[in-house]
Design an enzyme around this catalytic site. Structure first.
Site, PDB file in Angstrom:
ATOM      1  CD  GLU A 263      -2.993  -0.597   2.473  1.00 16.54           C
ATOM      2  OE1 GLU A 263      -2.834   0.461   3.131  1.00 16.54           O
ATOM      3  OE2 GLU A 263      -3.815  -1.459   2.784  1.00 16.54           O
ATOM      4  CD  GLU A 317     -11.998   1.589   0.239  1.00 21.10           C
ATOM      5  OE1 GLU A 317     -12.461   0.566   0.779  1.00 21.10           O
ATOM      6  OE2 GLU A 317     -10.778   1.837   0.183  1.00 21.10           O
ATOM      7  CE  LYS A 320     -10.358   2.808   4.674  1.00 20.06           C
ATOM      8  NZ  LYS A 320      -9.031   2.579   4.066  1.00 20.06           N
ATOM      9  CD  GLU A 326      -7.692   7.213   7.131  1.00 21.21           C
ATOM     10  OE1 GLU A 326      -7.824   6.045   6.706  1.00 21.21           O
ATOM     11  OE2 GLU A 326      -6.584   7.756   7.299  1.00 21.21           O
TER      12      GLU A 326
END
Length: 500
Positions: A263, A317, A320, A326
């Protein structure tokens, strides 16, 4: 007979060496912690459209595995932390999981890695103690299925696994994780699996801007940071953090374990105090990172070393928790439009205008987008299907009895659809990429009664200035060919001569 044996042996050695000489790859993480994402089938089409060949998912979701079947995309799949207890306790649990969740879809779905647990040192409870037993059971299940050489087993970690990361040569693992790390590293070394690390220079800059400059975090540093112990020069934080891992491994005498970045990335939006979380910074980081990895530059301590890297993430997303950043790491919005432009080949100049600022063309003249004559039939068909589906292109004119149906071939139909998408999405370079299947032209491709759209004929496009990042490859090359290719070719040739 002896000559025949030598020839076979030489060919086998050649194949092994050629496999080892493959360059570094860039993949993407496909997280699904959102309630507005496209279906896995559409996500798989998007991945192929942008010529992404490697994808990491965090579980073994059946719909995702099915979606990537026969695409050629290589998957890294995960055993979540919540499954570590049953996987570590009983071999039969790992066997059953492999039999029911993996084998029915393999090898149509190409699976190359299984991550057992994710950043367990960041979780509460005694989760880390379950990782290695679970890894052993997963490996044992793979051996029974004859797949242990084709699918590697490892686990991912945050940089918090280190007690010290600067200077890089002083990199050391935290002593509090010693009982967990020793058997894990022994497992990796024994099975030639990589040490997987999640690297985020963004957090280093956000949390300590007085010690880390933004340019250093974004691969744009004009000055160098010197490691006082080795004299090595660092121009970016990514390399420094990777080398800290390598030195930590060497300090424990694990010198053969390779590092893989599972990541990394940069958020495009953040909370008010997260001023560095912008589309421009995210685009700059990921663009420079891709070039750095693809060029096989390696790091100062490991020049030319293969460093496979996965960007986080495919989509924003919205579920999250935490700060606004985030929820904004994605390269794409859930509607599959780009948050900003990124070239996964690492070879082309990138249009630095985000999707919020559409333009007519880079030079002010009218351009069209058509199918490349060099693209394969399969790539064109895949891109055409996407354009007429998820790309929201009205493909009625290329249907039978309609003005653009003839000539009835994929190149002609794709050209029409590509151009509509291109003009409707700002006529930017990225809107004509189609994974390398589209090309821009300045000659109107219209014919007979088949009229190709221009930006002005569809809607008014705001004109704005665009810039492009230009970068000189930092890898040693001879007439444009990276030095690592010559090294591998030479090693292969010498091996053939020796056995002959």
């Amino acid at each position: 007979m002896v000559c025949g044996f030598r020839l076979v042996f030489a060919i086998l050695q050649l194949l092994v060496l050629l496999d080892l000489c493959q360059g570094s790859i860039v993949g993407i993480c496909y997280g699904r912690n959102a309630d507005d994402l496209p279906t896995p089938d559409k996500a798989a089409q998007l991945v192929q459209l942008h010529n992404i060949k490697y994808v990491r998912i965090y579980d073994s979701n059946i719909q995702v595995l099915k979606a990537f079947a026969n695409t050629g995309v290589e998957l890294m799949i995960g055993v979540p932390n919540s499954d570590l207890l049953p996987f570590s306790q009983f071999q039969t649990n790992a066997d059953t999981w492999l039999k029911n969740s993996i084998l029915p879809y393999y090898p149509a779905t190409k699976i190359t890695y299984i991550t057992v647990g994710a950043e367990v040192t960041e979780t509460t409870g005694n989760v880390s103690a379950r990782v290695v037993p679970a890894m052993r059971n997963v490996l044992s299940a793979l051996k029974k299925a004859g797949l242990s050489k084709k699918i590697k087993v490892s686990s991912t970690h945050s940089l918090g696994v280190l007690s010290r990361s600067f200077p890089p040569s002083a990199g050391a693992f935290s002593s509090s994780y010693a009982s967990f790390l020793k058997p894990l590293l022994e497992f990796l070394a024994e099975n030639q699996s990589p040490f997987m690390i999640d690297i985020y220079p963004y957090y280093a800059y956000r949390d300590s801007p007085s010690n880390v400059t933004l340019d250093y975090a974004l691969f744009q540093a004009s000055s160098e940071v010197i490691d006082p112990n080795t004299g090595l020069l660092y121009t970016n934080m990514f390399d420094a953090q990777i080398d800290a891992i390598y030195y930590a491994l060497m300090a424990l005498n694990f010198k053969t374990i390779n590092v893989m970045v599972t990541e990394t990335g940069w958020p495009s939006k953040g909370s008010p105090k997260e001023t560095a979380a912008t589309p421009d910074n995210a685009q700059t980081y990921n663009t420079n990172l891709i070039r750095h990895v693809i060029n096989n530059t390696g790091t100062p301590a490991k020049p030319g070393e293969k460093l496979d890297t996965y960007l986080f993430s495919l989509f924003n997303e919205n579920r999250k928790p935490g700060l606004e950043s985030e929820r904004n790491w994605g390269l794409f919005y859930p509607d599959q439009t780009s948050v900003y432009n990124v070239d996964f080949t690492g070879k082309n100049a990138v249009d630095m205008t985000t999707t919020d600022s559409n333009v007519t063309s880079s030079n002010g003249t009218t351009t069209w987008c058509i199918a490349s004559s060099k693209a394969s039939e399969a790539d064109l068909q895949n891109a055409l299907d996407w354009a007429c589906g998820s790309g929201n292109v009205d493909c009625t004119p290329i249907q039978p009895s309609q003005p653009c149906f003839e000539p009835d071939n994929t190149v002609s139909h794709a050209s029409y659809a590509f151009n509509v998408y291109y003009q409707q999405n700002g006529a930017t370079d990225i809107a004509c990429s189609f994974g390398g299947s589209g090309i821009k032209v300045d000659k109107n491709p219209s014919y007979d009664s088949c009229l190709y759209m221009t930006a002005g004929s569809n809607k008014t496009i705001a004109s704005s200035n665009t810039t492009a990042i230009s970068s000189t490859s930092s890898s040693t090359a001879v007439k444009g060919v990276p030095a690592w290719i010559f090294t591998c070719f030479l090693a292969t040739f010498i091996s053939f001569l020796v056995v002959s």
